[in-house]
Design a protein around this motif. Structure first.
Motif, PDB file in Angstrom:
ATOM      1  N   ARG A 153     -26.372  12.401 -21.284  1.00 22.10           N
ATOM      2  CA  ARG A 153     -27.703  13.002 -21.362  1.00 22.10           C
ATOM      3  C   ARG A 153     -27.756  14.361 -20.673  1.00 22.10           C
ATOM      4  N   LEU A 154     -28.574  15.229 -21.233  1.00 25.12           N
ATOM      5  CA  LEU A 154     -28.880  16.526 -20.642  1.00 25.12           C
ATOM      6  C   LEU A 154     -30.374  16.570 -20.367  1.00 25.12           C
ATOM      7  N   ILE A 155     -30.735  16.849 -19.113  1.00 30.85           N
ATOM      8  CA  ILE A 155     -32.130  17.080 -18.731  1.00 30.85           C
ATOM      9  C   ILE A 155     -32.274  18.562 -18.454  1.00 30.85           C
ATOM     10  N   VAL A 156     -33.124  19.241 -19.229  1.00 31.02           N
ATOM     11  CA  VAL A 156     -33.243  20.685 -19.104  1.00 31.02           C
ATOM     12  C   VAL A 156     -34.709  21.081 -18.973  1.00 31.02           C
ATOM     13  N   PHE A 157     -34.995  21.944 -18.008  1.00 34.39           N
ATOM     14  CA  PHE A 157     -36.315  22.541 -17.808  1.00 34.39           C
ATOM     15  C   PHE A 157     -36.192  24.046 -17.982  1.00 34.39           C
ATOM     16  N   VAL A 158     -37.215  24.654 -18.594  1.00 35.77           N
ATOM     17  CA  VAL A 158     -37.276  26.111 -18.740  1.00 35.77           C
ATOM     18  C   VAL A 158     -38.734  26.544 -18.622  1.00 35.77           C
ATOM     19  N   PRO A 159     -38.980  27.812 -18.253  1.00 41.96           N
ATOM     20  CA  PRO A 159     -40.361  28.310 -18.212  1.00 41.96           C
ATOM     21  C   PRO A 159     -40.927  28.446 -19.618  1.00 41.96           C
ATOM     22  N   ALA A 160     -42.231  28.221 -19.737  1.00 39.44           N
ATOM     23  CA  ALA A 160     -42.863  28.145 -21.055  1.00 39.44           C
ATOM     24  C   ALA A 160     -43.725  29.369 -21.363  1.00 39.44           C
ATOM     25  N   THR A 220     -41.056  28.006 -25.995  1.00 43.35           N
ATOM     26  CA  THR A 220     -42.001  26.982 -26.418  1.00 43.35           C
ATOM     27  C   THR A 220     -41.213  25.675 -26.586  1.00 43.35           C
ATOM     28  N   ARG A 221     -41.917  24.614 -26.770  1.00 44.51           N
ATOM     29  CA  ARG A 221     -41.224  23.340 -27.032  1.00 44.51           C
ATOM     30  C   ARG A 221     -40.344  23.489 -28.270  1.00 44.51           C
ATOM     31  N   GLU A 222     -40.860  24.158 -29.289  1.00 46.63           N
ATOM     32  CA  GLU A 222     -40.111  24.285 -30.549  1.00 46.63           C
ATOM     33  C   GLU A 222     -38.849  25.127 -30.371  1.00 46.63           C
ATOM     34  N   THR A 223     -38.938  26.243 -29.639  1.00 43.46           N
ATOM     35  CA  THR A 223     -37.754  27.090 -29.496  1.00 43.46           C
ATOM     36  C   THR A 223     -36.696  26.417 -28.618  1.00 43.46           C
ATOM     37  N   LEU A 224     -37.126  25.651 -27.637  1.00 40.02           N
ATOM     38  CA  LEU A 224     -36.151  24.922 -26.819  1.00 40.02           C
ATOM     39  C   LEU A 224     -35.440  23.868 -27.661  1.00 40.02           C
ATOM     40  N   LEU A 225     -36.201  23.112 -28.431  1.00 34.61           N
ATOM     41  CA  LEU A 225     -35.582  22.059 -29.240  1.00 34.61           C
ATOM     42  C   LEU A 225     -34.667  22.649 -30.309  1.00 34.61           C
ATOM     43  N   THR A 226     -35.048  23.784 -30.875  1.00 35.71           N
ATOM     44  CA  THR A 226     -34.186  24.450 -31.858  1.00 35.71           C
ATOM     45  C   THR A 226     -32.864  24.853 -31.226  1.00 35.71           C
ATOM     46  N   ALA A 227     -32.920  25.429 -30.025  1.00 37.58           N
ATOM     47  CA  ALA A 227     -31.690  25.830 -29.341  1.00 37.58           C
ATOM     48  C   ALA A 227     -30.805  24.631 -29.051  1.00 37.58           C
ATOM     49  N   LEU A 228     -31.406  23.533 -28.612  1.00 34.88           N
ATOM     50  CA  LEU A 228     -30.630  22.331 -28.299  1.00 34.88           C
ATOM     51  C   LEU A 228     -29.993  21.745 -29.561  1.00 34.88           C
ATOM     52  N   ARG A 229     -30.743  21.696 -30.636  1.00 35.28           N
ATOM     53  CA  ARG A 229     -30.186  21.147 -31.883  1.00 35.28           C
ATOM     54  C   ARG A 229     -29.074  22.031 -32.425  1.00 35.28           C
ATOM     55  N   GLN A 230     -29.229  23.344 -32.297  1.00 35.55           N
ATOM     56  CA  GLN A 230     -28.160  24.247 -32.723  1.00 35.55           C
ATOM     57  C   GLN A 230     -26.929  24.093 -31.844  1.00 35.55           C
ATOM     58  N   GLY A 231     -27.119  23.604 -30.627  1.00 36.61           N
ATOM     59  CA  GLY A 231     -25.998  23.315 -29.737  1.00 36.61           C
ATOM     60  C   GLY A 231     -25.426  21.924 -29.919  1.00 36.61           C
ATOM     61  N   ALA A 232     -25.827  21.236 -30.994  1.00 37.48           N
ATOM     62  CA  ALA A 232     -25.303  19.915 -31.384  1.00 37.48           C
ATOM     63  C   ALA A 232     -25.872  18.777 -30.564  1.00 37.48           C
ATOM     64  N   PHE A 233     -26.969  19.009 -29.851  1.00 36.77           N
ATOM     65  CA  PHE A 233     -27.632  17.936 -29.116  1.00 36.77           C
ATOM     66  C   PHE A 233     -28.679  17.262 -29.999  1.00 36.77           C
ATOM     67  N   MET A 263     -46.812  25.039 -17.834  1.00 40.29           N
ATOM     68  CA  MET A 263     -46.102  26.194 -17.284  1.00 40.29           C
ATOM     69  C   MET A 263     -44.612  26.132 -17.591  1.00 40.29           C
ATOM     70  N   SER A 264     -44.108  24.926 -17.780  1.00 40.35           N
ATOM     71  CA  SER A 264     -42.698  24.697 -18.111  1.00 40.35           C
ATOM     72  C   SER A 264     -42.620  23.778 -19.311  1.00 40.35           C
ATOM     73  N   VAL A 265     -41.457  23.774 -19.937  1.00 39.88           N
ATOM     74  CA  VAL A 265     -41.179  22.815 -20.996  1.00 39.88           C
ATOM     75  C   VAL A 265     -39.848  22.151 -20.670  1.00 39.88           C
ATOM     76  N   PHE A 266     -39.766  20.843 -20.912  1.00 39.15           N
ATOM     77  CA  PHE A 266     -38.522  20.136 -20.625  1.00 39.15           C
ATOM     78  C   PHE A 266     -38.114  19.290 -21.817  1.00 39.15           C
ATOM     79  N   ALA A 267     -36.847  18.949 -21.820  1.00 37.74           N
ATOM     80  CA  ALA A 267     -36.323  18.054 -22.854  1.00 37.74           C
ATOM     81  C   ALA A 267     -35.240  17.174 -22.258  1.00 37.74           C
ATOM     82  N   ILE A 268     -35.154  15.980 -22.779  1.00 39.34           N
ATOM     83  CA  ILE A 268     -34.018  15.099 -22.526  1.00 39.34           C
ATOM     84  C   ILE A 268     -33.250  15.020 -23.837  1.00 39.34           C
ATOM     85  N   ALA A 269     -32.036  15.504 -23.817  1.00 41.34           N
ATOM     86  CA  ALA A 269     -31.205  15.527 -25.018  1.00 41.34           C
ATOM     87  C   ALA A 269     -29.964  14.687 -24.770  1.00 41.34           C
ATOM     88  N   HIS A 270     -29.282  14.343 -25.849  1.00 49.52           N
ATOM     89  CA  HIS A 270     -28.056  13.565 -25.675  1.00 49.52           C
ATOM     90  C   HIS A 270     -26.993  14.008 -26.679  1.00 49.52           C
TER      91      HIS A 270
END
Length: 256
Positions: A130-137, A156-169, A242-249
């Motif tokens: 698992r990857l737990i990632v926080f970034v400013p929103a 944004t939530r969408e841009t973070l998730l797009t980056a993670l999916r493009q990174g194969a998460f 103020m922040s957006v986070f994701a749990i990816a795997h």
């Protein structure tokens, strides 16, 4: 990160309401994963190590931290965390599939080559890890704080998730964090831009950004507010913050 800001950061990171509340929430997310105490864990951007210390106190025995700043790692060593290293988050000196969990809080926005960082994080994560990632929103919240911190972007939530999916998460969960202060912060940022519309970013940037020591009563009140929000986030997701986070795997079928 501005050197003067970093010095202030290390002075305040253990007691400041923002960092305490976020550590509380990250710690709760780690606990929810139900990992074995011996699970290898990596914190990217560990700073002086307050989260690693808490994880060790809770029983985790195989913890590693890295930070781009030698000053941060020197502080971590002084705090009794020898397994912490000065290292570039885009060029990790670890073997493939070394860790069951990676934590990266407010790191990705500092890295110009976001894709390379995520490839490296994916590489050193074990299948199923698992990857737990926080970034400013939100770019609308961009301020002198981002300038002082040498940020390349907000998410944004969408841009973070797009980056993670493009990174194969694959994504397990995502939400905004610190929603209670979003509206006040948006108002303040708007007023700052209105009052200083033509101020060059470098000149407008206070060396401490938004990081200042508050009276204990105010610090305690803000911490209590965010801790209450943390409890709510245990049951629901927020639409803004103020922040957006994701749990990816990393998929069990994926190999580095």
């Amino acid at each position: 990160m501005d050197i003067r800001y970093e010095a202030q950061y290390h002075l305040l990171e253990e007691q400041h309401w923002w960092f305490q509340a976020r550590r509380d929430f990250v710690f709760a997310l780690v606990q929810e994963l139900g990992l074995a105490p011996t699970a290898p864990l990596l914190e990217i951007g560990c700073s002086g190590g307050p989260l690693l210390l808490r994880l060790r106190e809770s029983g985790f025995s195989n913890i590693t931290g890295i930070d781009i700043s030698p000053r941060a790692i020197e502080l971590a060593h002084r705090r009794g965390l020898p397994n912490s290293f000065a290292m570039d988050a885009t060029k990790l000196d670890f073997a493939d599939e070394s860790f069951d969990i990676i934590i990266a809080s407010d790191v990705l926005e500092h890295i110009e080559d976001e894709a390379q960082a995520l490839r490296e994080w994916h590489r050193v994560l074990r299948p199923g890890g698992r990857l737990i990632v926080f970034v400013p929103a939100f770019s609308m919240l961009w301020s002198q704080h981002d300038v002082v911190n040498h940020h390349f972007r907000r998410y944004t939530r969408e841009t973070l998730l797009t980056a993670l999916r493009q990174g194969a998460f694959s994504i397990s969960r995502s939400s905004y964090w610190n929603g209670v202060l979003f509206a006040p912060a948006l108002l303040v940022r708007g007023m700052q831009r209105l009052l200083q519309p033509n101020a060059p970013a470098a000149e407008a940037a206070d060396a401490n950004g938004d990081l200042t020591a508050l009276p204990k009563s105010i610090n305690k009140a803000l911490l209590s507010l965010l801790r209450f929000e943390n409890k709510l986030l245990g049951k629901l997701n927020f639409p803004v913050g103020m922040s957006v986070f994701a749990i990816a795997h990393k998929s069990v079928s994926q190999r580095s």
